[in-house]
Design an enzyme around this catalytic site. Structure first.
Site, short mmCIF file in Angstrom:
data_model
loop_
_atom_site.label_atom_id
_atom_site.label_comp_id
_atom_site.label_asym_id
_atom_site.label_seq_id
_atom_site.Cartn_x
_atom_site.Cartn_y
_atom_site.Cartn_z
N ASP A 157 0.82 -1.20 0.00
CA ASP A 157 0.00 0.00 0.00
C ASP A 157 0.86 1.26 0.00
O ASP A 157 2.09 1.18 0.09
CB ASP A 157 -0.97 0.01 1.20
N HIS B 125 -7.30 -3.91 10.17
CA HIS B 125 -7.01 -3.76 8.73
C HIS B 125 -5.80 -4.58 8.32
O HIS B 125 -4.92 -4.88 9.13
CB HIS B 125 -6.85 -2.28 8.34
N GLU C 146 -9.57 -0.99 5.28
CA GLU C 146 -10.18 -0.65 6.56
C GLU C 146 -11.51 -1.41 6.73
O GLU C 146 -12.05 -1.93 5.75
CB GLU C 146 -10.43 0.86 6.61
N ASP D 175 -7.46 -1.78 14.21
CA ASP D 175 -8.87 -1.96 13.83
C ASP D 175 -9.06 -3.18 12.94
O ASP D 175 -10.11 -3.37 12.34
CB ASP D 175 -9.41 -0.69 13.14
P1 PGA Z 1 2.47 -1.75 12.50
O1 PGA Z 1 1.24 -1.49 11.57
O2 PGA Z 1 3.24 -2.88 11.90
O3 PGA Z 1 3.25 -0.47 12.48
O4 PGA Z 1 1.93 -2.09 13.84
C1 PGA Z 1 0.48 -2.55 11.11
C2 PGA Z 1 -0.64 -2.00 10.29
O5 PGA Z 1 -1.18 -0.94 10.61
O6 PGA Z 1 -1.01 -2.66 9.30
#
Ligand code: PGA
Length: 257
Positions: free
Chosen positions: A67, A138, A143, A136
């Site tokens: 992404d 995702h 999302e 959340d």
């Molecule tokens: P993080 O993020 O690895 O920084 O915890 C994971 C995400 O938000 O997909």
């Protein structure tokens, strides 16, 4: 689904790196789906260390970023392209021209997403897709929603996601409100998924994702039906899984590293 429990973030990262290294040995021109954020950072450092020791080459590997923030140029310090450049391209022999990204500044974002799907297909699909999980639920920037998105698309970032990522920006207002992301369908088409989860704060959402109902309101729950998903988890993030596993009919293969 295989769940590999590890002592801490360091061991989680080593276990994940070993899985990737194994695949590169078997298929030097493999296609690797790259995630960003804190979860895969040390995994990339492990790969870089192996490269620097002379026992690993990523020269023939192709990569696709999961992404990207919409509206950030590649050169922006918080763009995911910049993250991959800093942490993987400049630390290994991964060739910049083999790293494919969604361009956050694309004039026509929908067209950019469509072209991205085509590029993935042209290279024969993704062999291993690295994933982290958001608070959340995702994966990528997919999302919570009322449907699972099929293909790469523009997504609106949840406030919780923006707040979680605000630590990388000087102010919350600077965190983009939109992003471009592989779709759930894109992710599910990968030959293998490698989900990295570290920290107590991820324990509840991880247990919900793996043992709760499959629901687009918790996008990561879709990995339950992937045919080859490995989840590498550190001890703090494992806490709620341990409880859920005794009360749920689903049975996964548990291993330790
Ligand atoms: P993080 O993020 O690895 O920084 O915890 C994971 C995400 O938000 O997909």
């Amino acid at each position: 689904m295989k769940i590999i429990g590890t002592k801490d973030y360091e061991h989680m990262s080593q276990a994940a790196a070993e899985i990737i290294i194994e695949k590169i040995k078997e298929k030097p021109d493999m296609v690797l789906g790259l995630a960003t954020g804190a979860s895969p950072l040390q995994t990339y450092r492990c790969l870089a260390q192996r490269y620097q020791e002379g026992s690993l080459s990523l020269k023939q590997v192709s990569a696709f970023n999961l992404d990207e923030y919409a509206g950030l140029p590649k050169t922006h310090e918080q763009s995911f392209y910049h993250y991959i450049k800093e942490n993987l391209i400049s630390q290994t022999d991964l060739q910049e021209e083999n790293v494919h990204v969604l361009h956050g500044m694309a004039e026509d974002a929908e067209l950019e997403c469509k072209a991205y799907e085509e590029r993935i297909a042209q290279l024969g699909g993704i062999d291993i897709q690295l994933l982290g999980i958001g608070l959340d639920g995702h994966i990528g920037f997919n999302e919570p929603d009322h449907i699972f998105s099929m293909t790469a698309h523009v997504s609106n970032l949840e406030e919780e996601t923006r707040q979680a990522n605000a630590k990388y920006f000087s102010r919350l207002e600077e965190v983009p409100k939109k992003a471009m992301t592989m779709g759930i369908g894109t992710i599910m088409q990968a030959e293998a998924l490698l989900l990295l989860v570290s920290g107590r704060e991820k324990a509840v959402v991880l247990a919900q994702a793996l043992y709760g109902p499959i629901n687009p309101q918790l996008p990561a729950s879709i990995v339950q039906i992937h045919h080859n998903c490995t989840v590498v988890v550190d001890e703090p993030a494992l806490q709620e899984l341990k409880k859920a596993k005794d009360t749920c009919f689903r049975r996964y293969q548990y291993e330790t590293f």
